[in-house]
Scaffold this active site. Structure first.
Site, mmCIF file in Angstrom:
data_model
loop_
_atom_site.group_PDB
_atom_site.id
_atom_site.type_symbol
_atom_site.label_atom_id
_atom_site.label_comp_id
_atom_site.label_asym_id
_atom_site.label_seq_id
_atom_site.Cartn_x
_atom_site.Cartn_y
_atom_site.Cartn_z
ATOM 1 N N HIS A 130 125.789 57.447 -37.267
ATOM 2 C CA HIS A 130 125.279 56.260 -37.958
ATOM 3 C C HIS A 130 126.084 55.061 -37.490
ATOM 4 C CE1 HIS A 130 126.060 53.277 -41.250
ATOM 5 N NE2 HIS A 130 124.751 53.176 -41.135
ATOM 6 N N ASN B 262 125.926 50.449 -37.855
ATOM 7 C CA ASN B 262 125.251 49.269 -38.381
ATOM 8 C C ASN B 262 126.144 48.065 -38.120
ATOM 9 O OD1 ASN B 262 125.140 47.171 -40.679
ATOM 10 N ND2 ASN B 262 123.194 48.248 -40.937
ATOM 11 N N TYR B 263 125.567 47.009 -37.532
ATOM 12 C CA TYR B 263 126.309 45.761 -37.355
ATOM 13 C C TYR B 263 125.398 44.602 -37.737
ATOM 14 C CZ TYR B 263 129.869 48.593 -35.271
ATOM 15 O OH TYR B 263 130.832 49.555 -35.099
ATOM 16 N N ARG B 264 125.930 43.661 -38.518
ATOM 17 C CA ARG B 264 125.073 42.646 -39.135
ATOM 18 C C ARG B 264 125.792 41.306 -39.282
ATOM 19 N NH1 ARG B 264 126.943 46.623 -42.188
ATOM 20 N NH2 ARG B 264 128.263 46.127 -43.976
#
Length: 371
Positions: free
Chosen positions: A177, A179-181
């Site tokens: 998994h 996630n970068y935001r």
């Protein structure tokens, strides 16, 4: 196939009837529209770097090339293609499908999904670029984390991020998994911004060399920016992915961080880029090592049980899932792509003492330092 890949990022360009009519575009059809490469030939946005056309209009992006909203959108689109191609290279005869979607109240996204492969049971790589008015409930959650926002009034927001979950078929290959935001909120004429993200690993059988390689790669990315980052964000990851009602971690961790806005925007963006670019080297060698390992019914059964714990965390605790479900007109299919296709639960299950399953369980209950 490499020739088709060269043009696959243009599948959505100028073929609105295909996008609107089916929603899902198969990359294998790209040879039917090779003439699309001439579209936007004067643009500074290189469409060959992406799986599809950017969410934001090309002219809008070119008018503000130095705006962080533009830079983040184009970067995550580039990472999306990099990850998709790296995963496709591990498969035998299956490619990602591209689902381009729009959000009625602002923005949209591009979901790349691959299912029922020989190596990956489900792999999703999603980008979203959305804007609108922040729901008051979401603003309250952000304020509780220390963001200086007025949670009693609607606030204009912008959010751009990439998220991916890879569920392998072979129990000897871990789930990945990341996630970068990037987030912006407008309040009283000022812009409040921050970055967040992380990469973590969920094995079903413990191979310590794999875990050390995974953490070591992430640590190198962190150390290039601040030698305190890895230890801080590793602990944050261990704490965040702890399944409280089970008394165990979801996996063997990695890094996780949120609300990062120091020392400055450019420095944090460079850090985010390094972390995202470390995904392929930290994970793909593990896939290559184990994708052909032998396994039987007992190992598959254990994998499905552990996937059940994965689902429990995502639906009960994960902030990204909650944010998505609370956002008006959100793309539910893309939010829930993180869930495995198959999983199971068993009443009062406990692994046999001394077994490989028990070895993993011990690590999940007592997180370790790996590098």
């Amino acid at each position: 196939m490499r020739l088709l890949r060269q043009y696959s990022g243009l599948v959505c360009v100028g073929v609105g009837t295909i996008v609107i009519g089916t929603g899902v575009i198969h990359r294998q059809r790209s040879q039917l529209i090779l003439h699309a490469k001439t579209i936007d030939r004067k643009s500074n946005v290189d469409l060959k770097k992406y799986m599809a056309r950017p969410v934001t209009g090309i002219s809008t992006l070119e008018q503000a090339p130095n705006d962080m909203k533009t830079r983040m959108e184009l970067f995550i689109m580039e990472v999306q293609k990099e990850i998709c191609e790296a995963l496709e290279d591990q498969e035998v005869d299956i490619k990602f499908k591209i689902d381009r979607w729009e959000r009625k109240t602002g923005g949209g996204g591009i979901t790349c999904i691959m299912e029922d492969g020989q190596v990956f049971e489900r792999a999703g790589v999603n980008i979203s670029v959305v804007h609108g008015v922040l729901p008051i409930e979401t603003a309250k959650q952000m304020r509780s984390r220390g963001r200086p926002l007025d949670a009693n009034k609607p606030l204009p927001f912008f959010a751009a991020g990439i998220s991916s979950v890879v569920h392998p078929r072979n129990p000897m290959v871990p789930t990945l998994h990341f996630n970068y935001r990037y987030f912006e909120v407008e309040e009283d004429g000022r812009t409040v911004w921050w970055f967040g993200g992380g990469t973590d690993l969920t094995p079903y059988y413990l191979d310590e060399k794999d875990v050390k390689h995974f953490h070591g790669t992430l640590k190198k990315a962190c150390d290039r920016h601040d030698r305190s980052y890895y230890s801080r964000f590793k602990k944050w990851c261990d704490d965040y992915f702890f399944v409280k009602h089970r008394g165990e971690s979801r996996g063997v961790g990695g890094i996780f961080f949120d609300d990062v806005d120091k020392p400055d925007q450019e420095s944090v963006f460079n850090f985010i880029k390094d972390c995202a670019k470390s995904v392929v080297p930290c994970y793909v060698p593990i896939v290559e090592k184990h994708k052909d390992d032998g396994y039987g019914y007992a190992e598959r059964d254990w994998q499905l049980l552990r996937r059940g714990r994965y689902v429990e965390f995502n639906l009960v605790y994960d902030r990204g899932t909650k944010f998505g479900l609370l956002t008006p007109n959100a793309r539910i299919e893309s939010i829930l792509m993180s869930l495995p296709r198959t999983c199971r639960w068993q009443y009062v299950h406990s692994p046999e003492a001394g077994s490989p399953e028990a070895k993993l369980t011990e690590v999940l209950k007592n997180p370790r330092e790996w590098v």
